[in-house]
Design an enzyme around this catalytic site. Structure first.
Site, PDB file in Angstrom:
ATOM      1  N   ASN A  58     -10.643   2.571   2.887  1.00  0.00           N
ATOM      2  CA  ASN A  58     -10.240   2.417   1.481  1.00  0.00           C
ATOM      3  C   ASN A  58     -11.233   1.597   0.656  1.00  0.00           C
ATOM      4  O   ASN A  58     -11.579   1.970  -0.461  1.00  0.00           O
ATOM      5  CB  ASN A  58      -8.853   1.782   1.401  1.00  0.00           C
ATOM      6  CG  ASN A  58      -8.412   1.589  -0.045  1.00  0.00           C
ATOM      7  OD1 ASN A  58      -8.348   2.556  -0.801  1.00  0.00           O
ATOM      8  ND2 ASN A  58      -8.136   0.358  -0.434  1.00  0.00           N
ATOM      9  N   GLU A  81       0.836  -1.213   0.000  1.00  0.00           N
ATOM     10  CA  GLU A  81       0.000   0.000   0.000  1.00  0.00           C
ATOM     11  C   GLU A  81       0.867   1.258   0.000  1.00  0.00           C
ATOM     12  O   GLU A  81       0.546   2.253  -0.646  1.00  0.00           O
ATOM     13  CB  GLU A  81      -0.940   0.015   1.209  1.00  0.00           C
ATOM     14  CG  GLU A  81      -1.957  -1.110   1.215  1.00  0.00           C
ATOM     15  CD  GLU A  81      -2.730  -1.208  -0.080  1.00  0.00           C
ATOM     16  OE1 GLU A  81      -3.254  -0.193  -0.541  1.00  0.00           O
ATOM     17  OE2 GLU A  81      -2.789  -2.326  -0.641  1.00  0.00           O
ATOM     18  N   TRP A 135     -16.145  11.808 -12.821  1.00  0.00           N
ATOM     19  CA  TRP A 135     -15.290  11.492 -11.677  1.00  0.00           C
ATOM     20  C   TRP A 135     -14.685  12.743 -11.054  1.00  0.00           C
ATOM     21  O   TRP A 135     -14.375  12.771  -9.866  1.00  0.00           O
ATOM     22  CB  TRP A 135     -14.179  10.508 -12.084  1.00  0.00           C
ATOM     23  CG  TRP A 135     -13.331  10.944 -13.256  1.00  0.00           C
ATOM     24  CD1 TRP A 135     -13.585  10.709 -14.576  1.00  0.00           C
ATOM     25  CD2 TRP A 135     -12.119  11.719 -13.216  1.00  0.00           C
ATOM     26  NE1 TRP A 135     -12.609  11.279 -15.360  1.00  0.00           N
ATOM     27  CE2 TRP A 135     -11.687  11.903 -14.547  1.00  0.00           C
ATOM     28  CE3 TRP A 135     -11.351  12.255 -12.190  1.00  0.00           C
ATOM     29  CZ2 TRP A 135     -10.533  12.607 -14.891  1.00  0.00           C
ATOM     30  CZ3 TRP A 135     -10.198  12.965 -12.519  1.00  0.00           C
ATOM     31  CH2 TRP A 135      -9.804  13.136 -13.854  1.00  0.00           C
ATOM     32  N   TRP A 177      -9.542   8.095  -7.875  1.00  0.00           N
ATOM     33  CA  TRP A 177     -10.738   8.390  -8.682  1.00  0.00           C
ATOM     34  C   TRP A 177     -10.587   7.898 -10.120  1.00  0.00           C
ATOM     35  O   TRP A 177     -11.514   7.324 -10.693  1.00  0.00           O
ATOM     36  CB  TRP A 177     -11.054   9.903  -8.644  1.00  0.00           C
ATOM     37  CG  TRP A 177     -11.882  10.173  -7.426  1.00  0.00           C
ATOM     38  CD1 TRP A 177     -11.433  10.622  -6.217  1.00  0.00           C
ATOM     39  CD2 TRP A 177     -13.287   9.922  -7.269  1.00  0.00           C
ATOM     40  NE1 TRP A 177     -12.482  10.671  -5.322  1.00  0.00           N
ATOM     41  CE2 TRP A 177     -13.628  10.255  -5.947  1.00  0.00           C
ATOM     42  CE3 TRP A 177     -14.294   9.463  -8.113  1.00  0.00           C
ATOM     43  CZ2 TRP A 177     -14.929  10.123  -5.449  1.00  0.00           C
ATOM     44  CZ3 TRP A 177     -15.595   9.341  -7.620  1.00  0.00           C
ATOM     45  CH2 TRP A 177     -15.900   9.665  -6.317  1.00  0.00           C
ATOM     46  N   TRP A 212       1.852   1.768  -3.442  1.00  0.00           N
ATOM     47  CA  TRP A 212       0.765   2.410  -4.224  1.00  0.00           C
ATOM     48  C   TRP A 212       0.839   3.925  -4.035  1.00  0.00           C
ATOM     49  O   TRP A 212       0.678   4.705  -4.951  1.00  0.00           O
ATOM     50  CB  TRP A 212      -0.611   1.959  -3.724  1.00  0.00           C
ATOM     51  CG  TRP A 212      -1.209   0.809  -4.466  1.00  0.00           C
ATOM     52  CD1 TRP A 212      -1.414  -0.450  -3.970  1.00  0.00           C
ATOM     53  CD2 TRP A 212      -1.723   0.807  -5.820  1.00  0.00           C
ATOM     54  NE1 TRP A 212      -2.011  -1.222  -4.945  1.00  0.00           N
ATOM     55  CE2 TRP A 212      -2.214  -0.484  -6.070  1.00  0.00           C
ATOM     56  CE3 TRP A 212      -1.811   1.773  -6.826  1.00  0.00           C
ATOM     57  CZ2 TRP A 212      -2.788  -0.839  -7.297  1.00  0.00           C
ATOM     58  CZ3 TRP A 212      -2.378   1.412  -8.054  1.00  0.00           C
ATOM     59  CH2 TRP A 212      -2.843   0.126  -8.273  1.00  0.00           C
ATOM     60  N   TRP A 244     -20.370  11.615 -19.529  1.00  0.00           N
ATOM     61  CA  TRP A 244     -20.649  11.775 -18.089  1.00  0.00           C
ATOM     62  C   TRP A 244     -21.863  12.656 -17.891  1.00  0.00           C
ATOM     63  O   TRP A 244     -22.114  13.576 -18.678  1.00  0.00           O
ATOM     64  CB  TRP A 244     -19.435  12.412 -17.374  1.00  0.00           C
ATOM     65  CG  TRP A 244     -18.173  11.604 -17.448  1.00  0.00           C
ATOM     66  CD1 TRP A 244     -17.039  11.942 -18.118  1.00  0.00           C
ATOM     67  CD2 TRP A 244     -17.915  10.333 -16.841  1.00  0.00           C
ATOM     68  NE1 TRP A 244     -16.086  10.954 -17.961  1.00  0.00           N
ATOM     69  CE2 TRP A 244     -16.596   9.959 -17.180  1.00  0.00           C
ATOM     70  CE3 TRP A 244     -18.657   9.459 -16.046  1.00  0.00           C
ATOM     71  CZ2 TRP A 244     -16.005   8.764 -16.760  1.00  0.00           C
ATOM     72  CZ3 TRP A 244     -18.078   8.261 -15.623  1.00  0.00           C
ATOM     73  CH2 TRP A 244     -16.772   7.930 -15.976  1.00  0.00           C
TER      74      TRP A 244
END
Ligand SMILES: Cc1cc2nc3c(=O)[nH]c(=O)nc-3n(C[C@H](O)[C@H](O)[C@H](O)COP(=O)(O)OP(=O)(O)OC[C@H]3O[C@@H](n4cnc5c(N)ncnc54)[C@H](O)[C@@H]3O)c2cc1C
Length: 473
Positions: free
Chosen positions: A349, A282, A367, A390, A285, A314
């Site tokens: 998360n 993580e 988004w 996102w 990441w 969208w």
């Protein structure tokens, strides 16, 4: 020669390369914090994070004073005023150097570039250090010298690069000789920086300061690290570290976190502790997204990482969006998560992924609306991690979730909150329901019906994504 240390998202004394190096070199160090109103507005910084920064500054002012490093604070309206403000301070103090730790999103790079140019033109040397990542952006490259787009490959190369290094956090800077002429900022001055901004004081959930960050890190390693891989997806369990706010404002550095984990697992990278391996993943990441903003700067200009996805139609439906923001969508796990965010400035998360997919794939809302709303609420708001999360959820980003793999929020809820504990805590109007109804309740007087049809919207989104053609370079 006096040195300035310009503090930003690195609000700690230990393992702070800018502060440490300045103190090693100079005879007299002055720390400076500049609050910029435009920065808060442009980045929709959450009132919870602003207050967290305020509380950190109050603590840090005392810690710095005990090292004879005065903290000065200034407020400017526009980003363009930052470089001239720093120059004025440097000239007034006859400082020869200005140190800071690098920040990587495009606006921050441009801001720092302007500071560098102006100070250098006036004979003040600028020293840019790296603390936000273990490996600074630009240094993880594939065989062709290109940046990675896929996380697994990035992680492999990152481990290969970092494992041979001896990671040793820096100590606090050396105590300086007293600078009789410089008066540190009073508590009032620090509070005044934020006057006129909305502040959300969440000290009950998030006490400030690097000592608190170490306390949490130690507790997490002792009590939860070894089970992390099994518990991290269950929001009703405190199975994750809750350290993201501290990483975001910099009261904890990744090097401090990784060294603490390595000490616990006796330096065995990828050894037998599955929880530790998973948690290290993580943290990688986190680094990956810091690298992405440098390697793919279009993501800092509100652009999708994958250009062909810009053609997705969208929706900009304010009624759906408001229901999502307020936790009134009629999907219990989504509502519980959004209410957790609004009340605590933080969200688990697993649920960040669930609510982001629901907004983008079921409500088909852009988004960028979700990204902004998260930043406006998160105490751990971090441009790189938030944008990365996102774009991953919306299938527009680097290494994104494939567009046809859409989480069903009800199945996610059944799987990760099987007894509905998390839902009952945050959506009390459903607390009386038995487990079999809590994830997908029947019609009730005091709870909305789902604002979208999950199955139909999922099908429609997949069909619309399937029509998008990748843009040829
Ligand atoms: C839509 C979306 C938005 C997000 N926005 C942010 C944000 O603004 N700020 C932020 O710090 N994280 C963000 N994340 C990542 C992640 O959700 C949080 O870092 C994590 O929930 C923080 O809780 P923790 O500290 O208990 O994490 P732990 O599970 O204990 O993980 C340790 C640390 O690793 C980092 N980390 C963990 N997961 C990720 C991830 N997926 N991406 C990047 N870093 C990660 C964080 O620094 C975290 O503190 C977002 C994820 C999504 C899906």
């Amino acid at each position: 020669m006096t040195s300035l240390v310009w503090l930003r998202h690195d609000l700690r004394i230990h393992d702070n390369p800018a502060l440490y190096n300045a103190a090693e070199l100079a005879q007299g160090v002055v720390a400076v914090y500049i609050h910029c109103d435009a920065y808060v507005r442009l980045h929709t910084i959450a009132p919870a994070q602003l207050d967290f920064v305020r509380r950190h500054l109050l603590i840090m002012a005392g810690e710095l004073a005990s090292l004879n490093i005065p903290l000065l604070v200034f407020r400017v309206k526009e980003t363009s005023e930052i470089a001239p403000a720093l120059l004025r301070i440097a000239q007034r103090l006859q400082a020869g150097y200005c140190y800071f730790n690098a920040e990587y999103p495009l606006n921050e790079l441009n801001r720092d570039h302007a500071v560098n140019q102006l100070l250098r033109a006036n004979g003040i040397l600028v020293k840019r250090c790296h603390d936000r990542c273990i490996v600074p952006p630009g240094m993880i490259r594939n065989g062709q010298g290109e940046p990675y787009k896929i996380f697994t490959a990035f992680k492999k190369k990152w481990l290969h690069t970092v494992m041979p290094l001896t990671l040793k956090p820096l100590p606090a800077p050396a105590r300086q000789a007293a600078l009789a002429t410089v008066q540190p900022a009073a508590r009032d001055e620090i509070d005044q920086l934020f006057a006129g901004h909305e502040l959300h004081e969440l000290s009950a959930f998030w006490p400030a300061g690097e000592q608190e960050a170490y306390r949490r890190l130690d507790l997490f390693i002792e009590q939860s690290l070894s089970h992390y891989q099994d518990q991290r997806d269950f929001p009703a369990i405190e199975g994750t570290s809750g350290l993201s706010p501290y990483f975001a404002v910099g009261s904890l550095s990744p090097r401090q976190a990784i060294t603490a984990v390595l000490a616990y697992i006796r330096g065995e990278w990828e050894g037998g502790n599955a929880g530790a391996n998973c948690w290290l993943g993580e943290l990688i990441w986190r680094e990956f997204y810091q690298h992405v903003v440098v390697d793919y700067p279009q993501v800092c200009k509100r652009k999708a990482m994958q250009p062909h996805t810009e053609a997705f139609p969208w929706r900009y439906d304010k009624t759906l969006f408001t229901a999502w923001c307020e936790g009134k969508t009629g999907i219990p796990i989504v509502d519980a998560a959004m209410r957790q965010l609004n009340a605590t400035g933080w969200m688990h998360n697993r649920l960040r992924m669930v609510v982001a997919m629901f907004l983008t794939k079921n409500c088909q809302i852009d988004w960028r609306w979700g990204e902004d709303y998260f930043m406006s609420q998160l105490i751990d708001g971090d441009f790189a991690a938030n944008n990365g999360g996102w774009q991953w959820s919306a299938s527009t980003g680097t290494d994104a979730a494939p567009y046809f793999r859409i989480f069903n929020p009800v199945s996610q809820s059944e799987r990760f909150d099987p007894n509905g504990e998390f839902i009952r805590k945050w959506v009390p109007e459903l607390a009386h329901l038995p487990n079999k109804h809590i994830h997908n309740p029947p019609a009730l007087d005091n709870y909305p019906r789902p604002i979208v049809d999950l199955a139909a919207s999922r099908k429609d989104t997949i069909a619309r994504f399937a029509q998008l053609l990748p843009v040829k370079p």
